[in-house]
Structure formats: C-alpha cells, structure tokens
Design an enzyme around this catalytic site. Structure first.
Site, PDB file in Angstrom:
ATOM      1  N   ARG A  57      -1.958  15.772  26.753  1.00 45.64           N
ATOM      2  CA  ARG A  57      -1.640  16.362  25.450  1.00 45.64           C
ATOM      3  C   ARG A  57      -2.950  16.796  24.811  1.00 45.64           C
ATOM      4  NH1 ARG A  57      -4.961  13.046  23.200  1.00 45.64           N
ATOM      5  NH2 ARG A  57      -4.261  13.730  21.149  1.00 45.64           N
ATOM      6  N   ARG A 100       5.746  23.559  27.270  1.00 49.97           N
ATOM      7  CA  ARG A 100       5.588  23.138  25.862  1.00 49.97           C
ATOM      8  C   ARG A 100       5.680  24.414  25.032  1.00 49.97           C
ATOM      9  NH1 ARG A 100       1.861  18.943  24.166  1.00 49.97           N
ATOM     10  NH2 ARG A 100       2.157  18.112  26.245  1.00 49.97           N
ATOM     11  N   ASP A 246      -5.243  21.403  14.112  1.00 50.01           N
ATOM     12  CA  ASP A 246      -4.327  22.097  15.017  1.00 50.01           C
ATOM     13  C   ASP A 246      -4.335  23.594  14.766  1.00 50.01           C
ATOM     14  OD1 ASP A 246      -3.107  19.213  14.584  1.00 50.01           O
ATOM     15  OD2 ASP A 246      -2.501  19.967  16.552  1.00 50.01           O
ATOM     16  N   LYS A 258      -3.061  16.733  11.621  1.00 50.28           N
ATOM     17  CA  LYS A 258      -2.138  15.585  11.635  1.00 50.28           C
ATOM     18  C   LYS A 258      -1.850  15.072  10.228  1.00 50.28           C
ATOM     19  CE  LYS A 258      -1.207  14.147  14.899  1.00 50.28           C
ATOM     20  NZ  LYS A 258      -0.215  14.864  15.664  1.00 50.28           N
TER      21      LYS A 258
END
Lengths: 367, 367
Positions: A57, A100, A246, A258
């Site tokens: 990930r 994904r 991100d 996050k």
C-alpha cells in the site's frame, strides 16, 4: 531501508524484481509490525491481487508494483507478432489498473512505460524496454524521496523532537518515504533526535508501521495516542511536525492527508511549532482549485468501532471496542489549509504552499 | 438512567443500597458495553475492593460507593460500646479511603458522614444516621447532576449536533452524569439531536461507555475516531461541545480533563463553536492558582500500544496493535485554559471560567 531479521541486518526496498525468475518481490505489509516476510509473485495477475489485497500500500509503492507487474506481464508474453502482443498488454494494463481503481499512480506508471515501449522495434525489444523502464520508475521514486530527505534534514537539528502522523514512510514508497525521508537523512547526518508517532486511529498506521520503521532504523521514538500531541505541544515537548500528503492542490496550497492531520496543524499553529508536509511531485493536483472539492472517502464503521491486533497467544484478531449497538462516522482524510503549513518539502526544494503554482515549472507541472 | 435488559426497560442508579441485606449494589462497569450486570456486595471490605478493581469508577460514583460502604461497615458492627464502635469505624474508613488513594471524593464523603454521626446518642442511632446520610449523599449527587442538566439543556436546540469526549456520563456519577446531563435533559424536553462520541483513546471510554449510555437512552449518536472531530467541525457538522472535568481551578478557570480535551477546545475556538464544561461543585479546586501545578498522571504504555475489546467469539482480549519493540508516552489528562471555554455548567448556573472565583460563594467555596 534496513531491516533486521534474526540478528542479520539487510537493506530492503518495499518493491523489487527478480529478472531471472520474472518475479515481483514485495514486503507482506499486512503482517507488519509483527512479522517481516518477503513474498515472491510469479504472475502479473497475482501482482494485481497483491495490490487489491493490500500486501503493498502507499502511492509510490503501488505505482512501482504496477510498473513491475506490467513489465512482468509483458515479459510473460508467449504469443506471436506485435498485434497479439499489444492485445496482451491491454489485458495486463487493465488487470493492474483495476486492482485499486481510485489510485492514480499505477495507471500513470503504466502509461509512461507503455509510451516508452513503442520505441521497441520488436516484441523482445519492447519487453526489454518495459523491464528497464520499470526499474527506472522505481529508482526515480527512490531518488525523489532521497531529494526530499536532502532538503528536509536541515529542519531536524540535534536533540529535536519531531511529531509525525500516519505512515508516510518507506513502506509507502519504494524506499526512504516522504515524511520520514528528512528523519532518515538527519540520522545519516549523525544527529540524534526523538520522534513521536501519532497512533493514527482508526487504522493505527503510526503505531504499527511508522513505529516499526523507526525501530528498525534504531531511531529513538514513542507512540502516542492521537489525543496526546496537544498536551505535549503545550508543555513544549514537540519542536516540529512533518506529515505526508495523499493529494496537495498546486493552485490553492491545500493538503489532503490522513484524518487527524488538520487537527495537528491547528495545534501546531497555536503553539508556533513549524508544520511541514513532505511530498513527491506526483501527488500534486494541478487541476482542482478548492479543497472542498477533494472527495473525502467515508470508510467502514468497523475500523472505528474496533481494532486489529495480536493476542497474547500471537493470533491476529479484530476486537470490538465500542458499544455493540452503536454506529460510527469514519472520514478517511481531511484537508489542511495553506495558512497552517510552514512549508512543503518537495524533491525540488521547500516551498510555501501558496508558492506551488508560481513554481509549477520546477515541480513537474505540464500545461 | 434507563437500561433495557432482555426487552425490559428499568431505571438504574450506578450505585444503590439494599438496607435489608446490608448490601451495596453496583453496575459491573468492567463488563460494559458488552454485558450489563448488577453485583451485590455484602461486606465493606469487598466494597473497597470493588473501588480498587474499578467495578465502579468516576468521581461521583466512587464517592457514593464509599458513603454506602461506610454505612455498610457501620451497620455491620457486632461489638459493644461506643469506643469499640469508633475503633471499628476507623478501620472501615481506612479500608475504603485506601481503595483509590488519589481520589478525594471517597474521603470527603466519609468525613461528612462521620461528622453527622457524632450527633447519634447511641451506636444504633449513629448507624441509622450513617445509613440516611449515605442515601442523602447519593441523592445530592443526583440532584447536582439534575441541576446541571436543567441549566445546560437550553444549549441544545432541536437538531443540534453535540460533540462529547470520554465518559462524563451517568456511569461516572450516581445518575444523569455531568457532560451528559444537559443531553438527557434536552431529550426529556422532547428535542431530537445527534451526539458524536469521541472514541477517547487510549482507554476508549467514549466508544464503550458513553456510546452505551446513549444507545440505552435511545439518543441518536455516532462514535468517531479522536482524529475526526476537526474535519467534522471544518465541514460545519458540529454545533456544540460539552465535556466533563476531573479538576477545575476556581482561581484561574483552567480545566483538567481526559487527554484530548484541550485539542477539542483549540479546534472549537478556531471554528467558533461553543465549548462547555459541565461539573458538580465538588470538582472545583479553590487552592491551586496555576494549571501547570496540576499533576498529570503518566499511565501505563500498554494502554496506548494496544486495545481491549471482545473477539468474534465473544472473548474479552487485549490485543497488541503497535510495533512490539516500541514504547509509548501516555499522559492521562490535559489542561484547557479559560480563554478556550465558553462556559462552565454547574448546579448553580453557567459561568464564564474566569468568574468562578468572583462567584465562589454561590459555588460551595469554604474560606
């Protein structure tokens, strides 16, 4: 970075490739921090599944995994002729892209590889370009993170106490990480300092992955509850915050990261503590102009209502912590406005968030 | 408050007393939120152990438990004469006071009872005064919480979205709670609204106890990770914050409460969201002048490094979440300065935190 297994210390990348066996090698991240294991994946379809199942990930790491998976698929071609080969590549591309669906890095990595491959006069030459291109993609990810470390390490003087949130570590990239790159570079420069790892509920990536990384590198650190940083700042026990992102908006300087990142930025501002965001250029979004337009994923309530961990008997279990008849809200990300951010640490240097657009030509922007 | 067990709804207090059997009745809080059970305790030494073992917790609840335990011990006297009785009372007092040495409520409750008992002409009369005094103490705790609810419920209009942190609920008192009293009173006034319960790591009292309380009362609520409130405030989804306090400084207006409270107050200030602290007068400290002098307990690292919950097989387990070779910092409380607090909701009314000292005569201050 370094990992010590049964007394032997070796350097690992999150993602690598065995050309002789045509295998992708991944750190099995779902077993961390309790077990360290490298899995070897012999087929591109299984590589796609490894992305789906979160063996790997993190934006940089899944980009490189898709690049290697694409080369792996290209090299496994057993048919005849260029047109059959191109049809095969379509299948490989689609399989890895679907692994994904919301991630952009796998698609971007494979599009770049495929564009390069058109220069190959034969199937064999195109296969060879795919292989070297995948290696180049991974090496570039490493170089970007090293450059972030180079620019950021000066921010961490001897004795500094650094707070980080979630895992923007080497496990999320091919090596070094983004938020952790300045930390590892400061260690390489011979300095001693202390890192506080926000637990980062509900998935606890700070307590599990970042703490594991720092322990492996022998860096002094403590895990803290997400509730504790405000108190530590108030008592003067934190000098600096570094987080990843991100998605960073190149036009507005807003940073999506996050859930909980925004809270730490608000606290840092109140206590006049520098708050930095470390990012490779690939995570800059040059299109959106307003952070409110960034979609905030609402994740499964069970993440908030319980926790994954290992029992005293060594068994991995999910335990229900919350009242069994209660539900939960679980936004996965939040958006931090530019006025709370001291600087954005990029491979090209450190910028004020509102300067990203003006400096876009240095930051990989394409008109 | 109400609890529904196998379809039958009944009103319970956290602590009560069976005079005929001379038994203290407690809700076994260690089994919550997964099982509801009342334990009957026939002896004052076992009552003391119930406090130590945290079958009962929360300032008001352990104060009342000690009061009932003291009456229980006094009534169990089987010797002869007043001086033997007084020696027996010394033992009972010490046993119950030692049950939770840092708590002040048990000692204050028992000192008040014992002072009343001197008016009893005989042992029997003193025993009777102990019993009625213990009931009066518990009833007074309930009345204080009801008064907090009366003053605070006006702050919760129809449709309000309220955030609370930790458990300052009825389980921490005899009934109603402090931070939850305005919530229950607003429900009684016929209003509908929604409560967000901060999980409150590391011990997760919000996710377990507060969420259980609200579910039992049929109040709309969601558990959120401690990281999520900042995002919800940013998106305009929280209208009001109400928390409790372990110690409020009457001279400075500073509020010590569960770790993470300060963070929520900082966020509320930034978003101009009212931030209230609900307290009975017994938690006001009229002596200290500086919040930095409030001792902040550093609790065991294991709380941060893992979580207690129930497995899919219904077994209560502690799971290790964090990297096994990492340590943790675990401050249990933090201090919120008065400029972040909109008001202190007390049984006597709602006050600005800096007005507590001026209004000390209304708030039970004794020179």
């Amino acid at each position: 970075m370094n990992v010590t297994v049964r007394g032997t210390t070796r350097h690992y990348r999150t993602v690598s490739f065995d050309e002789r066996k045509n295998e992708v090698l991944l750190i099995e991240q779902r077993l961390l921090p309790h077990h360290f294991q490298i899995v070897r994946i012999p087929d591109y379809r299984e590589t796609a599944r490894a992305i789906t199942d979160m063996i790997v990930r993190g934006a940089g790491a899944i980009g490189a995994t898709a690049a290697f998976g694409f080369a792996q698929g290209a090299r496994a071609f057993r048919g005849r002729g260029r047109s059959q080969f191109e049809k095969h590549l379509d299948r490989v591309f689609k399989t890895l892209a679907d692994a994904r669906p919301t991630a952009v890095d796998p698609v971007n990595a494979m599009l770049a590889l495929r564009a390069r491959m058109t220069a190959g006069a034969s199937v064999e030459e195109a296969q060879s370009i795919a292989m070297s291109g995948a290696h180049a993609f991974a090496d570039e990810d490493v170089a970007h993170c090293e450059a972030i470390g180079h620019h950021g390490e000066k921010l961490i003087p001897e004795g500094a106490r650094v707070l980080t949130h979630c895992n923007a570590g080497w496990l999320a990239f091919v090596d070094h990480g983004s938020a952790t790159a300045p930390i590892y570079a400061a260690q390489s420069a011979g300095r001693s300092f202390h890192v506080f790892c926000d637990e980062t509920r509900p998935r606890s990536q700070g307590a599990s992955l970042t703490a594991w990384e720092l322990a492996q590198q022998g860096i002094s650190h403590d895990v803290i509850a997400d509730n504790a940083a405000g108190h530590l700042m108030q008592r003067g026990e934190i000098d600096l915050v570094i987080v990843g992102s991100d998605r960073t908006l190149g036009r507005s300087g807003e940073v999506a990261n996050k859930i909980g990142t925004y809270t730490k930025a608000v606290l840092a501002k109140r206590h006049k503590i520098p708050f930095y965001v470390a990012i490779p250029e690939s995570t800059i979004d040059w299109t959106l102009t307003n952070g409110l337009d960034i979609p905030i994923e609402e994740r499964h309530a069970d993440e908030v209502l319980g926790a994954w961990g290992v029992t005293s008997k060594g068994k991995r279990e999910h335990v229900r912590v919350a009242n069994p008849t209660s539900g939960a809200r679980n936004p996965g990300f939040d958006v931090t406005p530019p006025e709370l951010i001291t600087g954005i640490i990029t491979p090209a240097g450190i910028y004020k968030p509102r300067d990203l657009w003006r400096k876009r030509r240095d930051l990989g922007w394409k008109a």
